[in-house]
Structure formats: C-alpha cells, structure tokens
Write an enzyme that holds these catalytic residues in place. Structure first.
Site, PDB file in Angstrom:
ATOM      1  N   HIS B 160      44.012  32.002  33.965  1.00  0.00           N
ATOM      2  CA  HIS B 160      43.965  31.820  35.412  1.00  0.00           C
ATOM      3  C   HIS B 160      44.190  33.168  36.068  1.00  0.00           C
ATOM      4  O   HIS B 160      45.150  33.867  35.749  1.00  0.00           O
ATOM      5  CB  HIS B 160      45.049  30.849  35.868  1.00  0.00           C
ATOM      6  CG  HIS B 160      44.773  29.449  35.474  1.00  0.00           C
ATOM      7  ND1 HIS B 160      43.791  28.703  36.068  1.00  0.00           N
ATOM      8  CD2 HIS B 160      45.342  28.663  34.544  1.00  0.00           C
ATOM      9  CE1 HIS B 160      43.764  27.508  35.512  1.00  0.00           C
ATOM     10  NE2 HIS B 160      44.693  27.451  34.580  1.00  0.00           N
ATOM     11  N   CYS B 202      39.139  33.080  37.365  1.00  0.00           N
ATOM     12  CA  CYS B 202      38.745  33.064  38.769  1.00  0.00           C
ATOM     13  C   CYS B 202      38.928  34.465  39.336  1.00  0.00           C
ATOM     14  O   CYS B 202      39.873  35.161  38.974  1.00  0.00           O
ATOM     15  CB  CYS B 202      39.643  32.116  39.567  1.00  0.00           C
ATOM     16  SG  CYS B 202      39.574  30.429  38.981  1.00  0.00           S
TER      17      CYS B 202
END
Lengths: 393, 349
Positions: B160, B202
């Site tokens: 992440h 991301c």
C-alpha cells in the site's frame, strides 16, 4: 470583587437580546429541532451506507453450505422432542446433537431469585457447543445464538433457527479455515438466559447481586468479537427482518448491519428493516422524492420510537454492553411485499456462512464504522454528527 | 590445373584470414560488451503489507519471484521479503499454498521458495540496511545484498502506498526521499551497475520522483493521484488474488525465455490504461541506455555473455619457480598412528 463575572454588570447587546427574547427562542429552536429530525429522513440529507472495514471482504467468497435434508431432519426431530418437554428446553437431545457433530458441548445452569417474592426461584438451562478453530489459537470467538421457545411460549417459534444452527455447525466443523472459535448457543427464557450466559462468560454481575445467579461455565472460548442471533419462525422464509436496537439504545457497528444486509441480498432473500424492504442494490436513490415510498413518516417515527424506548428487541441487545457487536435475523414466512419466492433454510444457512466467513477475516474488533446512527432505511444512515445538529458533517 | 590449385589455395587463404579477422572482431565485440555491461544479476523483491486481505500483494511478489527464478537468477542472488504468512494463515482454505490466479493452476509458494526476510523482519530499517549494505556483522549471507559494480539489480516493491511514501507493515513508512538516498548510497558504494525499479502500489509514481542517481530505470503501476487496482477475486478463497499491473507484467514475462531478444521498451509498454485503468508511469531520464536496446533478460534473467571459441589455443602454461624456498626441516614425529579399536572395514553382520 467576589465573582469573576457579575451577571448584572452587562455583557453586551447580544446577551441582553437573548435574555429579552429567550422564551421565543426556546420555542423556535424546539420547533427547529423537530423539523430537523423529520427532515433527516430525506435522502438529500442522509448518506448511503458503505463498508468501512476493508478486512471484511464481504460477499467475495462463494458459499458452499448445503444440506436441505439435514435441516429437515433436525427440524423434525426437534419438533418431536419439543412435544415431550412442554415448557423447558429439551437439553438432552440438544446436548447429544452437539456432541454428535463433534463440538465441545456444555450445559449452563442459571437461577433467578425473584426480587419481588423472596422465596420464588426460577431456573433455566442454556446449551452451547464450541467449534474450535483448527489452525489458530482460541483467542477470539464469534457466536451464533438462537432463543429456544417451548410450545407454550407466547412468542412465535424458533425451532427452524435451531435446525439451521445445527446443520451449519455440522458443516462448519468439516472446514479448516476458521481463525476464530464459533460458539453455538441455545438459550432459554428469552433475554434472561442470554444475560445469565454472558454474565457467566465474563464473570461479572450486571445488576443487583444475588438476583440472577449466573452459575459457572465449564467451557469457554476467547474474547467474543461478534454475535448473530437467529429467530426464524418457519421453514420457508419470505423476508428477513434485521433488528439492531440494544439495551440503553446501544447499536451494533454499522458494518455488521451492512454485512448481513449484503449477504441477504446475495442470496436473494428480501431483507427488511422495520418491515420496509430494502431497495435493490443497483437502484439509485431518488433525491427529488420528498418522501420516497419506503421512508414514510410513520415508519420514521417507528424507528425513532424504538431508539427512544431503549429496550432491546431481541437477544442481541444484551451483547452490546460487553462490547460485542450483535444483531438479530428474524425470518417470517410472509413478506410485506406479498410477492416473491420464499427461500428455504438452506439459503439462510448460506447467509450465515457468508457472514461468518467475513467475520472470520477480521483481525480487530469492529471499530471502523459508526456506533451511533439512525437508519431511515436499510441502505441509508444518519450518523450522530448529523442527527445532533452540532456540526455540518 | 596448377592455376586452379593456386586459385583454390589463395581462396582458402583469403577465407582463413577473413575468419581470423572476424574472429578477432567478435572477440573485440565480446570483450567490449563484457567490459561495459553487467556481470551478474540480483533481485530484491519486497512485499510490505500484512494481513489476510492483502493476499494479493504476497501473490504479486511470489509470481515475480517465480518468473525471475525461471529466467535464471539463482536463489542466492534473490532477496525475498514477505511481510506476512499467507500460506499458513488459518484463514487459508488451501493451506501451504499461495495462488496468483482464480483457476489455481500454479501454486506460487511451492516447495522451494526461499524467503529471506519474513514477517516482522520486513521493516524500513532492514530494507535500507539491505540496500546500502550496512548490516550488522554476523548477518547470514542469504540476508545480504552482495552486489558489486557489475551487478544489475531488479527492485520490486508492492503493498500500500501513497503520495511520496510506501507503507511497511501497517505501522511505518518509507518516503520517496529515503528510497532515493538509499539508491544513491548504493551508487556511491558501487553496489550496482544498473537498477530496474518496479513498484506496484497506489500512487506508485511518487516513489521514483526523487531519484537522482544514474543508471536507474523506474516503472510504477500508477501515477500520482491514481489508485492501482486489483485484477480479480478468487471466489473459492475469498480474496482479491492479484493486482492488475503485476498480472499483465506476468503475462508478458511468461513469453520471455532466457534466449529471448525481447526489449525493455516493450516491457515498459505493458498494461495500457485500457486494461490497467491506472496509467503506468516510467522514469527513464536517469538511464543511460535506450530501453529499445536493452534486453529484458538484462534485469529479469541471469544471462551471461558466452562466446564460443571455434578452437582451443594451445598456449603454453608457464610456471615460475618461486625464488625464496622455505627450508623444510623434518621434525620428530610427535604423534603416531594408533589403529581404531573397532574396525569399520568389514561390514558388521
């Protein structure tokens, strides 16, 4: 000197104006509050529900629960046993069934010393079985409970819930992907039984000492993360009503409600909240409906009423005090829609399986979503920040 | 006939000198390639996220591990860092396996996976120490990045991420500046020849924005402000099983063999926004070569330049006798041989 602020010293025009018109202001704000409370039911002001907890992964896994014949067999046997025990729980049969399935099964005896009449004592029995997690240490548990109602009870029967619970226990015992223990609990005497069991589980006494003697539990699992209570009244279910109100107005985490609601949608069972059927999941909310057909004022006042009363409307209400998120699935044979296919208990079993698989994925207690909210319908919520008009959230 | 003979002879002579000349030229090309290029390949594959719902990150990194191993990089030159154990997670309905596809054909965990940093050992500190080489003495060799100035290093990160940081273990972050500084330390210590930096998170592009060391080619699965999405769900296991960028990168790598001439330029074009939804970002300004002329096996495989000599040159090996000879004095035997009590020469009945 004396006081730091002298009330008669005159603090300014604003205060003087307030004091002059305070009664009118009171009436105005009161009316404003009522109007605000009526208007938050409108979709323009409330918001759509969503999943906050990423770990849940709701509905991703395919449910494999099967066993129509097994459920019918359990139901028929239970119905036979129930005729033999007129007003108490058929505990030998239940205990034997749990043992046969292979769970750690226990009986819990409790006594109520009536506070009104000194000599009166009422006793009850809860039966529970614990499915231990195969590959993880038993630090956490989730509960599937059902209240046992004898034939003489004034409430509608819950024998189908017990049948589904036993069938699900048998199915779950063959699976090795549980990370938490599952406790299958059958209680007697409605909320008294569940209160006694919870008090015994946590070793505390919630009310006056010596009134509810909760006894001892011989078998225990870890910390309970969530509980699902089943009250299915027939073998064919037309609608499932979700009940969330707990004692003193406590509500379960909104994620749990959303989870069960989504599972019901996945199985195609009508899910209602306060007897209002949930809109289809794809249907967009019509903002320009002044009052959409499923949030009429009558229903809205029923919702608020229940929250005000603060009496739990099911066994789930007693879990909230212990930090356990719980709700009740009440299954009725006829749905308010009047139409639509009725689903069998196997579908309800799949809803339970899907819910438990998602609860299994959790690593922490429910903490992400709201604990204080109002639900105008199953897919919209109003958080406390909005219904207490303190800040624009 | 004599004329024909001389013509034939001169023709053969010409051929011979030609072949000699081309052989010399080949050898020159070869030595030039060896001198300027890389001599060995390393891979640092990192998965930074824990918990069952991040199954896809572990599947990502294990799939890249499998590809890189298949193309020739040995385990001793792969540093695999996985932050959580998915294979033995109690929620895994197929214990001891990790799949990267819903049809569950390949168990990317397998029997021969070698995880070097596992679980809570995957921290920012350990990662930076690994890259820069500042590990405490006594660190096992499998946990050290023993690269030199001829090493091409593949760095793959997944997990992440956000704008300018990558989350490690749900509790700490590495910023893009720290990453850039670690790579600069590597350059100054001559710990890499060229680096291919691949990141699938991301807002991945934010991680390579701060790089300032030469010879780094970087690719990220999404630009700043975009989320990288997962590819599909496995309904039997109940998790998202792989991310989009890695899925399409793997599809590309499956068609690569150690002999393939496929170039990095094609790899950089993998996963257009129509399938990846996010835009793949590339940083090639620090890279001296043109990706069009870089083989994919320069980073993903371990292909050593080999030149086949047509004949063996008979070179006389000269040994020189050492000038100083140490006088050998015979010392009296301090020890004498005692035969063992039990004779193992005969097999016991």
């Amino acid at each position: 000197m004396g006081l730091l602020t002298d009330p008669s010293a005159g603090q300014g025009k604003l205060v003087k104006a307030l004091l002059k018109h305070y009664s009118k202001l009171c009436v105005l704000l009161y009316l404003g509050g009522i109007i605000w409370f009526c208007s938050i039911a409108h979709p323009a002001i409330n918001s759509k529900t969503y999943f906050s907890e990423n770990a849940l992964l709701p509905g991703l896994v395919k449910s494999h629960f099967y066993g129509d014949e097994m459920i019918s067999m359990f139901y028929n046997e239970l119905s036979d046993e129930m005729t033999k025990y007129d007003d108490s729980i058929p505990y030998p049969w239940l205990l034997a069934k749990f043992k046969q399935i292979g769970l750690d099964s226990y009986t819990h005896n409790f006594t109520l010393h009536s506070p009104l009449a000194k000599k009166e004592k009422y006793s009850g029995k809860n039966i529970y079985g614990i499915l231990r997690a195969a590959r993880s240490s038993s630090t956490e548990a989730i509960i599937l409970s059902a209240p046992y109602r004898p034939p003489v009870s004034v409430h509608p029967t819950t024998a189908p819930s017990i049948a589904v619970m036993l069938a699900f226990a048998k199915y779950a015992n063959t699976k090795k992907y549980w990370a938490k223990d599952i406790i299958f609990l059958i209680t007697e005497h409605e909320q008294l039984g569940i209160q006694a069991w919870l008090e015994a589980y946590h070793g505390v006494s919630c009310g006056h000492e010596n009134i509810l003697d909760h006894g001892d539990l011989r078998g225990r699992a870890g910390a309970i993360q969530a509980a699902v209570n089943l009250e299915l009244h027939s073998q064919e279910i037309g609608q499932i009503d979700l009940k969330i109100e707990g004692l003193n107005g406590q509500l379960p985490n909104l994620d749990l409600f959303n989870l069960v609601s989504k599972m019901c949608g996945k199985e195609g069972v009508y899910q209602t909240f306060k007897n209002v059927i949930r809109r289809s999941y794809d249907e967009p909310t019509a903002i320009d409906d002044i009052f959409p057909k499923d949030t009429s004022m009558e229903k809205w006042s029923v919702t608020i009423n229940n929250s005000i009363l603060q009496i739990p409307n099911g066994n789930h209400g007693l879990f909230h005090r212990f930090g356990i998120q719980a709700l009740t699935l009440e299954g009725f044979q006829e749905s308010v829609a009047g139409k639509g296919a009725k689903k069998g208990l196997v579908n309800i079993g799949r809803i339970i399986e899907g819910t438990f698989r998602s609860l299994n994925n959790l690593l922490e207690r429910f903490h992400q979503s709201f604990f204080f909210y109002l639900l105008p319908s199953s897919d919209r919520y109003i958080s406390i920040g909005r219904y207490i008009f303190l800040c624009k959230m | 006939m004599f004329l024909r003979g001389t013509v034939l002879f001169s023709f053969l002579l010409l051929l011979f000198t030609n072949s000699c000349h081309s052989q010399a030229q080949n050898f020159n090309n070869f030595s030039r390639k060896v001198r300027k290029g890389h001599t060995n390949n390393w891979a640092v594959l990192v998965d930074t996220s824990r918990f069952w719902f991040n199954y896809r990150h572990v599947a990502n990194v294990l799939s890249i591990y499998r590809s890189v191993k298949r193309l020739g990089i040995p385990d001793s030159q792969i540093i695999l860092m996985i932050a959580d154990d998915m294979a033995c997670n109690p929620r895994n309905p197929r214990p001891a396996t990790v799949f990267n596809n819903a049809n569950q054909h390949i168990n990317v965990y397998g029997d021969d996976v070698e995880v070097d940093y596992r679980g809570y050992e995957v921290t920012v500190e350990n990662f930076v120490r690994l890259l820069t080489g500042r590990l405490p003495p006594g660190t096992p060799r499998s946990k050290q990045l023993l690269t030199d100035e001829g090493s091409n290093v593949l760095v793959y990160l997944t997990g992440h991420g956000g704008d300018g940081f990558l989350k490690f273990q749900d509790s700490e972050e590495i910023t893009s500046q720290e990453m850039a500084d670690a790579l600069e330390q590597m350059w100054q210590k001559r710990r890499y020849h060229e680096t291919f930096f691949m990141i699938d998170t991301c807002q991945a592009a934010s991680m390579y924005e701060r790089f300032y060391s030469p010879n780094i080619l970087a690719v990220g699965s999404s630009l700043v402000g975009e989320d990288s999405l997962s590819h599909h769900v496995d309904p039997a296991i109940g998790v998202y099983i792989i991310d989009r960028y890695t899925y399409y990168a793997l599809e590309f790598l499956e068609n690569v063999t150690p002999q393939s001439n496929n170039t990095m330029a094609n790899f950089l074009k993998v996963c257009p926004p129509s399938v990846c939804i996010s835009t793949v970002g590339v940083r090639s300004d620090l890279f001296r070569r043109d990706p069009e002329h870089v083989h994919i096996t320069d980073f993903f495989g371990s292909v050593r330049p080999i030149n086949l000599l047509p004949r063996v040159t008979n070179q006389k090996i000269v040994t020189r006798k050492s000038e100083t000879t140490v006088p050998v004095t015979t010392k009296p035997n301090k020890y004498r041989y005692v035969p063992p009590l039990v004779n193992f020469d005969t097999i016991a009945q």
